[in-house]
Scaffold this motif. Structure first.
Motif, mmCIF file in Angstrom:
data_model
loop_
_atom_site.group_PDB
_atom_site.id
_atom_site.type_symbol
_atom_site.label_atom_id
_atom_site.label_comp_id
_atom_site.label_asym_id
_atom_site.label_seq_id
_atom_site.Cartn_x
_atom_site.Cartn_y
_atom_site.Cartn_z
ATOM 1 N N TYR A 19 -44.285 3.717 29.846
ATOM 2 C CA TYR A 19 -44.657 3.764 31.280
ATOM 3 C C TYR A 19 -45.353 4.846 31.742
ATOM 4 O O TYR A 19 -45.718 5.934 30.771
ATOM 5 N N ASP A 41 -44.942 -0.282 38.238
ATOM 6 C CA ASP A 41 -43.346 -1.533 37.547
ATOM 7 C C ASP A 41 -42.233 -0.956 38.623
ATOM 8 O O ASP A 41 -40.952 -1.811 37.549
ATOM 9 N N ASP A 57 -34.812 3.458 37.519
ATOM 10 C CA ASP A 57 -35.418 2.194 37.946
ATOM 11 C C ASP A 57 -34.742 1.764 39.835
ATOM 12 O O ASP A 57 -33.794 3.175 39.591
#
Length: 168
Positions: A19, A41, A57
């Motif tokens: 990440y 992302d 997320d």
């Protein structure tokens, strides 16, 4: 205060440092959210010291933030605007309590012209008395929503229609 560790999805990426950004597991959600929004992302790695322990997320963030806001069916939402120097959470709470209501939640955000926008949830089906009290305290109310709230414009229109119907 919820932390990154409490909302993360447990699981590690196939490769370490997968990440672009990582956060400490003890970081508060209010600090994690802007980092998640800025990540390329839409995901953040979560670390505990040097160990990778999970990911955050959009879904896990939404669930975490949602758990901070309890559902209430006896409340209204009022949005007001003020200058930064006039903002005082205790003064706003006093104005709400002067209307014999209770302040349930309060969120602030920057608004146009350097102003502060304040969204609050108050324990009242009809926020009319809260609106009047906030205006007496010098605050500008810009929106309101409540189950039994009819704004002044709708009320005036209905009174005009009633007067026309009665021929007064």
């Amino acid at each position: 205060m919820k932390t990154a560790k409490e909302i993360m999805t447990v699981g590690l990426p196939a490769q370490t440092n997968a990440y672009s950004r990582e956060v400490d597991g003890n970081m508060p959600l209010v600090d994690v959210l802007p980092l998640l929004l800025d990540s390329g992302d839409g995901r953040l790695g979560v670390k505990d010291g040097e160990d990778h322990i999970g990911i955050i997320d959009a879904q896990s963030m939404l669930q975490g933030l949602g758990s901070l806001i309890s559902a209430r069916d006896d409340s209204s939402v009022v949005t007001m605007r003020c200058a930064p120097g006039d903002y005082s959470a205790s003064r706003i709470a006093m104005a709400v309590e002067d209307a014999d209501a209770h302040l349930v939640d309060l969120w602030t955000s920057p608004a146009e012209g350097g102003m502060v926008e304040v969204n609050m949830r108050v324990r009242r089906d009809d926020p009319s008395t809260v609106i009047h009290s906030l205006e007496r305290y010098g605050y500008e109310v810009i929106a309101a929503y409540g189950k039994s709230y009819r704004d002044a414009e709708t009320t005036a229109l209905r009174l005009l229609e009633l007067n026309t119907l009665l021929g007064v």
